[in-house]
Scaffold this active site. Structure first.
Site, mmCIF file in Angstrom:
data_model
loop_
_atom_site.group_PDB
_atom_site.id
_atom_site.type_symbol
_atom_site.label_atom_id
_atom_site.label_comp_id
_atom_site.label_asym_id
_atom_site.label_seq_id
_atom_site.Cartn_x
_atom_site.Cartn_y
_atom_site.Cartn_z
ATOM 1 N N TYR A 57 0.207 -6.913 -2.253
ATOM 2 C CA TYR A 57 -0.565 -5.859 -1.583
ATOM 3 C C TYR A 57 -0.835 -6.287 -0.143
ATOM 4 O O TYR A 57 -1.838 -6.925 0.180
ATOM 5 C CB TYR A 57 -1.900 -5.596 -2.297
ATOM 6 C CG TYR A 57 -1.787 -4.984 -3.670
ATOM 7 C CD1 TYR A 57 -0.616 -4.379 -4.110
ATOM 8 C CD2 TYR A 57 -2.876 -4.990 -4.541
ATOM 9 C CE1 TYR A 57 -0.529 -3.819 -5.378
ATOM 10 C CE2 TYR A 57 -2.797 -4.428 -5.806
ATOM 11 C CZ TYR A 57 -1.616 -3.845 -6.214
ATOM 12 O OH TYR A 57 -1.532 -3.292 -7.471
ATOM 13 N N HIS A 130 3.624 -8.690 -12.416
ATOM 14 C CA HIS A 130 3.466 -7.352 -11.823
ATOM 15 C C HIS A 130 4.521 -6.360 -12.331
ATOM 16 O O HIS A 130 4.232 -5.186 -12.544
ATOM 17 C CB HIS A 130 3.549 -7.481 -10.298
ATOM 18 C CG HIS A 130 2.847 -6.403 -9.544
ATOM 19 N ND1 HIS A 130 2.339 -6.576 -8.285
ATOM 20 C CD2 HIS A 130 2.564 -5.117 -9.869
ATOM 21 C CE1 HIS A 130 1.791 -5.445 -7.869
ATOM 22 N NE2 HIS A 130 1.910 -4.534 -8.809
ATOM 23 N N SER A 208 -4.096 3.623 -11.180
ATOM 24 C CA SER A 208 -3.994 4.992 -10.658
ATOM 25 C C SER A 208 -4.621 5.985 -11.644
ATOM 26 O O SER A 208 -3.992 6.990 -12.019
ATOM 27 C CB SER A 208 -2.532 5.361 -10.351
ATOM 28 O OG SER A 208 -1.950 4.432 -9.459
ATOM 29 N N PRO A 209 -5.868 5.748 -12.083
ATOM 30 C CA PRO A 209 -6.473 6.558 -13.143
ATOM 31 C C PRO A 209 -6.795 7.999 -12.727
ATOM 32 O O PRO A 209 -7.012 8.848 -13.585
ATOM 33 C CB PRO A 209 -7.768 5.797 -13.481
ATOM 34 C CG PRO A 209 -8.110 5.060 -12.230
ATOM 35 C CD PRO A 209 -6.785 4.667 -11.620
ATOM 36 N N GLY A 213 -5.625 10.028 -6.830
ATOM 37 C CA GLY A 213 -6.647 10.826 -6.144
ATOM 38 C C GLY A 213 -6.585 12.306 -6.428
ATOM 39 O O GLY A 213 -7.560 13.030 -6.230
ATOM 40 N N LEU A 215 -6.679 14.097 -9.092
ATOM 41 C CA LEU A 215 -7.586 14.629 -10.123
ATOM 42 C C LEU A 215 -9.029 14.769 -9.635
ATOM 43 O O LEU A 215 -9.859 15.341 -10.327
ATOM 44 C CB LEU A 215 -7.533 13.737 -11.376
ATOM 45 C CG LEU A 215 -6.178 13.696 -12.082
ATOM 46 C CD1 LEU A 215 -6.194 12.717 -13.254
ATOM 47 C CD2 LEU A 215 -5.774 15.088 -12.567
HETATM 48 N N1 LIG Z 1 -0.017 -2.604 -11.413
HETATM 49 C C1 LIG Z 1 0.504 -1.757 -10.570
HETATM 50 O O1 LIG Z 1 1.731 -1.665 -10.428
HETATM 51 C C2 LIG Z 1 -0.407 -0.869 -9.767
HETATM 52 C C3 LIG Z 1 0.100 0.243 -9.058
HETATM 53 C C4 LIG Z 1 -0.804 1.042 -8.353
HETATM 54 C C5 LIG Z 1 -2.143 0.731 -8.326
HETATM 55 N N2 LIG Z 1 -2.613 -0.368 -8.989
HETATM 56 C C6 LIG Z 1 -4.048 -0.738 -9.008
HETATM 57 O O2 LIG Z 1 -4.813 0.410 -9.358
HETATM 58 C C7 LIG Z 1 -5.805 0.663 -8.370
HETATM 59 C C8 LIG Z 1 -6.111 2.159 -8.259
HETATM 60 O O3 LIG Z 1 -4.928 2.908 -8.151
HETATM 61 P P1 LIG Z 1 -4.572 3.910 -6.954
HETATM 62 O O4 LIG Z 1 -5.292 3.581 -5.705
HETATM 63 O O5 LIG Z 1 -3.085 3.940 -6.925
HETATM 64 O O6 LIG Z 1 -5.011 5.325 -7.534
HETATM 65 P P2 LIG Z 1 -6.401 6.071 -7.838
HETATM 66 O O7 LIG Z 1 -7.483 5.087 -8.020
HETATM 67 O O8 LIG Z 1 -6.071 7.038 -8.908
HETATM 68 O O9 LIG Z 1 -6.643 6.912 -6.504
HETATM 69 C C9 LIG Z 1 -7.034 6.342 -5.300
HETATM 70 C C10 LIG Z 1 -7.031 7.422 -4.224
HETATM 71 O O10 LIG Z 1 -8.008 8.406 -4.543
HETATM 72 C C11 LIG Z 1 -8.974 8.526 -3.503
HETATM 73 N N3 LIG Z 1 -10.289 8.563 -4.179
HETATM 74 C C12 LIG Z 1 -10.849 7.579 -4.896
HETATM 75 N N4 LIG Z 1 -12.018 7.981 -5.454
HETATM 76 C C13 LIG Z 1 -12.201 9.257 -5.056
HETATM 77 C C14 LIG Z 1 -13.214 10.214 -5.290
HETATM 78 N N5 LIG Z 1 -14.265 9.925 -6.053
HETATM 79 N N6 LIG Z 1 -13.087 11.447 -4.723
HETATM 80 C C15 LIG Z 1 -12.014 11.737 -3.944
HETATM 81 N N7 LIG Z 1 -11.010 10.868 -3.685
HETATM 82 C C16 LIG Z 1 -11.100 9.633 -4.240
HETATM 83 C C17 LIG Z 1 -8.821 7.284 -2.648
HETATM 84 O O11 LIG Z 1 -9.062 7.597 -1.286
HETATM 85 P P3 LIG Z 1 -10.294 6.952 -0.449
HETATM 86 O O12 LIG Z 1 -10.009 5.497 -0.312
HETATM 87 O O13 LIG Z 1 -10.200 7.710 0.838
HETATM 88 O O14 LIG Z 1 -11.524 7.255 -1.250
HETATM 89 C C18 LIG Z 1 -7.374 6.896 -2.853
HETATM 90 O O15 LIG Z 1 -6.571 7.599 -1.935
HETATM 91 C C19 LIG Z 1 -5.214 0.046 -7.101
HETATM 92 O O16 LIG Z 1 -6.222 -0.264 -6.153
HETATM 93 C C20 LIG Z 1 -4.531 -1.194 -7.639
HETATM 94 O O17 LIG Z 1 -5.470 -2.236 -7.759
HETATM 95 C C21 LIG Z 1 -1.756 -1.159 -9.711
#
Ligand SMILES: NC(=O)c1ccc[n+]([C@@H]2O[C@H](COP(=O)([O-])OP(=O)(O)OC[C@H]3O[C@@H](n4cnc5c(N)ncnc54)[C@H](OP(=O)(O)O)[C@@H]3O)[C@@H](O)[C@H]2O)c1
Length: 324
Positions: A57, A130, A208-209, A213, A215
């Protein structure tokens, strides 16, 4: 908030963890270092005790230097190291538009030393492979993990984007404590692993729950993202994918109103209340959203409410990043 155990480790964390990736990677320009460190520390103050990062990252700072996510996490948490659980990952490098996979034993050991240094710690609580490296058998990776646990360098290990066969083979050599796979209302193709997690006592960390973003209901195809923000090309943010998600977004809005919570919270409460071994790790750079997301762990959904959502999801078809 009730705590959840990671595998059978005796390590307990709050039901919602913090995905730290977005401070450096995938969501446009990296966050300024001081701000990112402040926000991660703020997250701890709000209740988060489980922090997710990865060796790969990285992103670009405004001054052209590289933002290393592990460095941000390490700087923010070093003086409270024994109060938090840190997960990081090895085995992936981003090369242009593709991933380079390397889980050879020598690379794992080199990566671990780099991660320990960046995180400013002498041990990793949860160390994930990973991505599966087709060149290396699961038994070999698990063998290295067994050694690292014996050496006290890691407390437990996990695998990200794993399938059942690989998981079982790896687990037979060195027990796997957690898997970290994509999971959200729009991405349910790994649900076949739930019974395996139950059988083997493995935690399912959901990445990415909120479907990156979407949802949360805060975005439309007209939403503008910075250059370098992966959402610019994610299918769920294109007109066609957004159209396909409309029925779900309407359902979420309706139920969130009934439950007196936000759509983001409902999207995570759904998985938290469905299985007691699931831990979502939402990411956000904004303090109000860190609070909002964390509090999804306090929302109760009944089995009937979860079924109502699942029954509806069964009738829907999505275009979503990582989709199968
Ligand atoms: N193992 C893997 O291959 C893998 C892949 C992807 C991700 N991950 C891990 O999973 C974590 C989360 O996944 P993700 O960032 O991909 O997806 P996510 O948590 O589903 O979505 C994050 C996005 O949603 C926005 N957001 C967050 N909370 C919000 C809310 N309450 N209201 C409106 N918008 C909101 C954030 O923007 P703002 O920052 O502007 O709020 C960001 O753009 C990552 O940080 C990482 O640690 C792991």
């Amino acid at each position: 908030m009730k705590k959840r155990q990671i595998g059978k480790t005796g390590i307990y964390v709050n039901t919602v963890g913090l995905g730290c990736m977005g401070f450096s990677h995938a969501y446009g320009m990296a966050e300024d270092k001081d701000t990112a460190v402040h926000m991660i520390r703020k997250a701890y103050a709000l209740g988060y005790d489980f922090f997710d990062t990865a060796e790969c990252y990285t992103g670009e700072n405004a001054d052209g230097t590289i933002s290393y996510n592990e460095e941000l996490v390490g700087t923010a948490l070093k003086d409270i190291r024994d109060k938090v659980i840190i997960a990081t990952k090895f085995g992936v490098q981003h090369k242009g538009d593709h991933l380079e996979l390397d889980s050879s034993p020598q690379t794992i050991r080199k990566s671990l030393e780099g991660s320990l240094e960046k995180l400013q710690t002498s041990y990793i609580d949860l160390y994930y492979q990973h991505r599966i490296d087709p060149k290396v058998e699961p038994e070999v990776v698990a063998g290295v993990m067994k050694e690292l646990i014996a050496e006290g360098k890691i407390k437990a290990w996990g695998i990200s984007e794993v399938n059942e066969d690989y998981l079982r083979r790896a687990h037979a050599v060195c027990p796997v404590s957690a898997i970290q796979n994509r999971y959200s209302m729009m991405a349910r193709w790994h649900e076949n692993l739930f019974s395996v997690c139950e059988e083997l006592g493995i935690t399912y960390v959901a990445f990415s729950p909120m479907a990156n973003g979407l949802l949360t209901g805060q975005f439309t195809p007209e939403s503008k993202f910075e250059k370098g923000d992966f959402r610019n090309s994610m299918p769920q943010y294109q007109a066609e994918g957004y159209k396909k998600a409309q029925a779900l977004l309407a359902l979420l809005k309706d139920m969130a109103n009934q439950k007196n919570c936000t759509m983001a919270q409902l999207s995570m409460a759904w998985m938290i209340c469905k299985k007691d071994f699931i831990i979502p790790i939402p990411g956000s750079r904004k303090e109000n959203r860190l609070t909002e997301n964390f509090n999804s762990g306090n929302i109760e959904l009944t089995a009937q409410e979860i079924k109502r959502i699942d029954d509806s999801l069964d009738t829907m078809d999505f275009a979503v990043f990582g989709g199968h």
